[in-house]
Design an enzyme around this catalytic site. Sequence first.
Site, PDB file in Angstrom:
ATOM      1  N   GLY A 172       0.852  -1.263   0.003  1.00 17.98           N
ATOM      2  CA  GLY A 172      -0.075  -0.147  -0.043  1.00 17.98           C
ATOM      3  C   GLY A 172       0.613   1.324  -0.052  1.00 17.98           C
ATOM      4  O   GLY A 172       1.942   1.329   0.367  1.00 17.98           O
ATOM      5  N   ALA A 191       0.643   3.762   1.777  1.00 17.87           N
ATOM      6  CA  ALA A 191       0.710   4.501   3.171  1.00 17.87           C
ATOM      7  C   ALA A 191       1.335   3.525   3.835  1.00 17.87           C
ATOM      8  O   ALA A 191       1.666   3.564   5.147  1.00 17.87           O
ATOM      9  CB  ALA A 191      -0.407   5.166   3.792  1.00 17.87           C
ATOM     10  N   CYS A 192       2.074   2.409   3.386  1.00 14.81           N
ATOM     11  CA  CYS A 192       2.546   1.106   4.093  1.00 14.81           C
ATOM     12  C   CYS A 192       4.153   1.439   3.934  1.00 14.81           C
ATOM     13  O   CYS A 192       4.492   1.416   2.906  1.00 14.81           O
ATOM     14  CB  CYS A 192       1.948  -0.227   3.852  1.00 14.81           C
ATOM     15  SG  CYS A 192       2.340  -1.620   4.773  1.00 14.81           S
ATOM     16  N   ILE A 193       4.763   1.176   5.002  1.00 15.55           N
ATOM     17  CA  ILE A 193       6.234   1.086   4.985  1.00 15.55           C
ATOM     18  C   ILE A 193       6.896  -0.359   5.624  1.00 15.55           C
ATOM     19  O   ILE A 193       8.127  -0.429   5.861  1.00 15.55           O
ATOM     20  CB  ILE A 193       6.889   2.176   5.735  1.00 15.55           C
ATOM     21  CG1 ILE A 193       6.372   2.366   7.090  1.00 15.55           C
ATOM     22  CG2 ILE A 193       6.767   3.746   4.865  1.00 15.55           C
ATOM     23  CD1 ILE A 193       7.066   3.369   7.932  1.00 15.55           C
ATOM     24  N   LYS A 245       7.557  -2.673   3.942  1.00 12.71           N
ATOM     25  CA  LYS A 245       8.561  -3.420   2.861  1.00 12.71           C
ATOM     26  C   LYS A 245      10.006  -2.536   3.445  1.00 12.71           C
ATOM     27  O   LYS A 245      10.876  -3.416   3.279  1.00 12.71           O
ATOM     28  CB  LYS A 245       8.078  -2.961   1.696  1.00 12.71           C
ATOM     29  CG  LYS A 245       7.698  -1.718   1.426  1.00 12.71           C
ATOM     30  CD  LYS A 245       7.059  -1.491  -0.081  1.00 12.71           C
ATOM     31  CE  LYS A 245       6.776   0.050  -0.321  1.00 12.71           C
ATOM     32  NZ  LYS A 245       5.115   0.184   0.281  1.00 12.71           N
TER      33      LYS A 245
END
EC number: 1.7.1.7
Length: 325
Positions: free
Chosen positions: A173, A175-177, A179
């Site tokens: 996503g 707004a996803c970090i 990773k």
Amino acid sequence: MGMEIFDYEDIQLIPNKCVINSRSEADTTVELGGRRFKIPVVPANMATVINDEIAKWLATNDYFYIMHRFAPETRRAFIETMHAAQLYASISVGVKSSEYDFIDDLATNQIVPEYITIDIAHGHADSVIAMIKHIKDVLPDSFVIAGNVATPAAVRDLENAGADATKVGVGPGKACITKVKTGFGTGGWQLAAVRWCAKAARKPIIADGGVRTNGDIAKSIRFGATMVMIGSMLAGHQESPGNILKIDGKTYKQYYGSASETQKGEHKNVEGKQMLVPYRGRLVDTLNEMQEDLQSSISYAGGRDLKAITKCDYVVVKNSIYNGD
């Protein structure tokens, strides 16, 4: 692993002879849990994407929704309000012990939401399997969606535990970090992960994360998704939660990931970030545009409904669909 690795921007679907006279003839509806919805899209169960009012509007207008779980004490009242309005209730739960109490309270009072999504970042977990079994035990009539996962083994484990659908996507996503913070996830190969998981699935899959254009919805369907969860593209609307901000004459709204500091109110195990998304006007206009684009996709696929998209040929064009721009 011996599988093709690709993401949304690496794929182009190949057209077939059109059999409809107008794209308005194309049927974009999808069935999930015994209900039929207008499009195979569900707004992300995030606090900057969905709230009570939007959920009510979506249900009234034959869209699927999943309410977020960031105001847990309001969930029982939410279900009762939706049922009083003769609408379906679709909620999210976690896996902490307080969530077991909540599920038991619903069962005791015979308050049965039509859909329950067990939603944690790493859904291939004993804790999720235990919660699926518990819900299926005490609320057998609820349709259970479980996630999030990234592998066929995870899909099989959750389905075998009793999940009615699984949600695929770990960290792709906007707004996803996850990773970046952990080194794990489906960022950069989300579409291949959907395909890989769908081949193993016996029940519906919800592709969650990484969708940046309406064409990505059709690509998700092509590779086996029944439903596509969309966050950033459905944030930033007039109705969306969050403040409107004006910067250099441009209008934005706040958008943040579910495991972000903004959401959690503390800086601990943060795997989401806060960002601004362009202000996008009315939600209904965006949803209508998604439907129209999907109708065009169906006409290019040479069919009359979503099934046609699943049979299309495709090419892998490594990161080059934007090369001409």
